[in-house]
Scaffold this motif. Structure first.
Motif, PDB file in Angstrom:
ATOM      1  N   ILE A 130     -41.876  24.243  50.492  1.00  0.00           N
ATOM      2  CA  ILE A 130     -41.581  25.567  50.935  1.00  0.00           C
ATOM      3  C   ILE A 130     -41.448  26.488  49.849  1.00  0.00           C
ATOM      4  O   ILE A 130     -41.895  27.427  49.616  1.00  0.00           O
TER       5      ILE A 130
ATOM      6  N   GLY B 274     -36.353  27.570  51.698  1.00  0.00           N
ATOM      7  CA  GLY B 274     -36.819  26.218  51.095  1.00  0.00           C
ATOM      8  C   GLY B 274     -35.302  25.539  50.215  1.00  0.00           C
ATOM      9  O   GLY B 274     -35.146  24.405  50.306  1.00  0.00           O
TER      10      GLY B 274
ATOM     11  N   CYS C  97     -33.497  22.092  50.543  1.00  0.00           N
ATOM     12  CA  CYS C  97     -33.055  21.199  49.505  1.00  0.00           C
ATOM     13  C   CYS C  97     -31.725  20.791  49.484  1.00  0.00           C
ATOM     14  O   CYS C  97     -31.389  19.583  49.369  1.00  0.00           O
TER      15      CYS C  97
ATOM     16  N   GLY D 260     -38.148  21.129  51.727  1.00  0.00           N
ATOM     17  CA  GLY D 260     -37.726  22.238  50.941  1.00  0.00           C
ATOM     18  C   GLY D 260     -38.587  22.709  49.767  1.00  0.00           C
ATOM     19  O   GLY D 260     -38.899  23.700  49.546  1.00  0.00           O
TER      20      GLY D 260
END
Length: 297
Positions: free
Chosen positions: A147, A282, A286, A144
């Motif tokens: 990203i 992203g 996370c 994440g």
């Protein structure tokens, strides 16, 4: 001996403290972005840590039960100095300087290799091992971060800025791992105050620059510096130490993967920065990684 009835409140307190830390540390990105236009990296580090030490000291020494305080023993000083020099001193200087060269997305991506380093160091050095949910959660959360960094990066990463971010990440990880054993022997507030004070001492060479820059800074800039010292530093590091004392270093390390997610939201609210769709994806990764890592086996 902890009973089953006492376990849930203990876990809830640690989770709540970790959540406070995440929000406060995320807010520091907004504050640093504003302050960095008038206060240089070293001067900002000294102001933040110096005031943070004062705030933490006032909290520590005005308590009614001084018997709770315990002065570090000889074996405590080496890890305490390492924590203060690396995590509070070197980390702040390196990160503040890096963000003058890199955009926020690239900086967040690079600095947040630290939680993976924490998990590895804690597994090897603290005997925490490598629980499956921690490894999976860490890898998901790190994906994440990549990203988010890719979606918000300008694509121009100055080499020196990258090096500084990596230095900050390594300092952060080593500082956390050296702090963890101290929290089993000393109160969290005391460890945080001493480490913050050591970090401020490391930054003392920047005192003349700080005096000069504060003389020309706007009042709002000075108030942002006070905010950084009082909340992300004094309160944020105290709630971090409180939570770290009650869980593993690896799990706490992965938890801070949520910081860039919250920082994006705060940047959108206070700086008018609209997050890209890819950054939101992203962020979802996370938070998913954090949730996986904090599951009990």
């Amino acid at each position: 001996m902890t009973t089953l009835a006492e376990a849930p409140p203990r876990t809830a307190l640690a989770t709540g403290a970790a959540a406070v830390t995440v929000v406060l540390w995320a807010s520091s990105f907004v504050a640093i972005r504003h302050v960095g236009t008038e206060i240089s990296a070293g001067a900002l580090s000294l102001a933040r840590l110096g005031l943070g030490s004062i705030f933490l000291g006032a909290l520590l020494f005005t308590r009614r039960a001084p018997a709770v305080r315990r002065w570090p023993t000889r074996r405590d000083w080496l890890p305490l100095i390492a924590c203060g020099v690396l995590w509070f001193g070197v980390y702040n200087i390196a990160l503040n300087e890096a963000e003058r060269r890199l955009d926020a997305g690239t900086s967040a991506m690079l600095v947040h290799i630290a939680p993976l380093l924490i998990a590895v160091l804690a597994g090897l050095g603290l005997g925490e091992g490598f629980p499956r949910q921690l490894v999976i959660g860490g890898l998901v959360a790190f994906a994440g971060i990549v990203i988010i960094g890719t979606s918000t990066s300008s694509g121009r990463a100055e080499t020196w800025g990258v090096v500084l971010c990596v230095v900050a990440a390594i300092s952060y990880a080593v500082g956390v791992v050296t702090q963890k054993p101290l929290l089993s022997r000393l109160p969290a507030a005391e460890v945080t105050w001493l480490a913050c004070t050591i970090g401020a001492v490391v930054c003392l060479p920047f005192a003349p620059t700080l005096v000069d820059e504060l003389g020309t800074a706007d009042a709002s800039t000075i108030w942002w510096v006070v905010y950084l010292a009082a909340f992300p530093t004094a309160l944020g590091f105290t709630t971090w130490a409180f939570a770290l004392r009650r869980t593993s270093a690896g799990r706490m390390g992965v938890t801070v993967y949520a910081v860039p997610v919250v920082a994006i939201v705060l940047g959108w609210l206070f700086l008018g920065e609209t997050p890209a769709v890819l950054a939101l994806a992203g962020g979802a990764l996370c938070l998913t990684g954090v949730a996986i890592s904090r599951r009990t086996a």
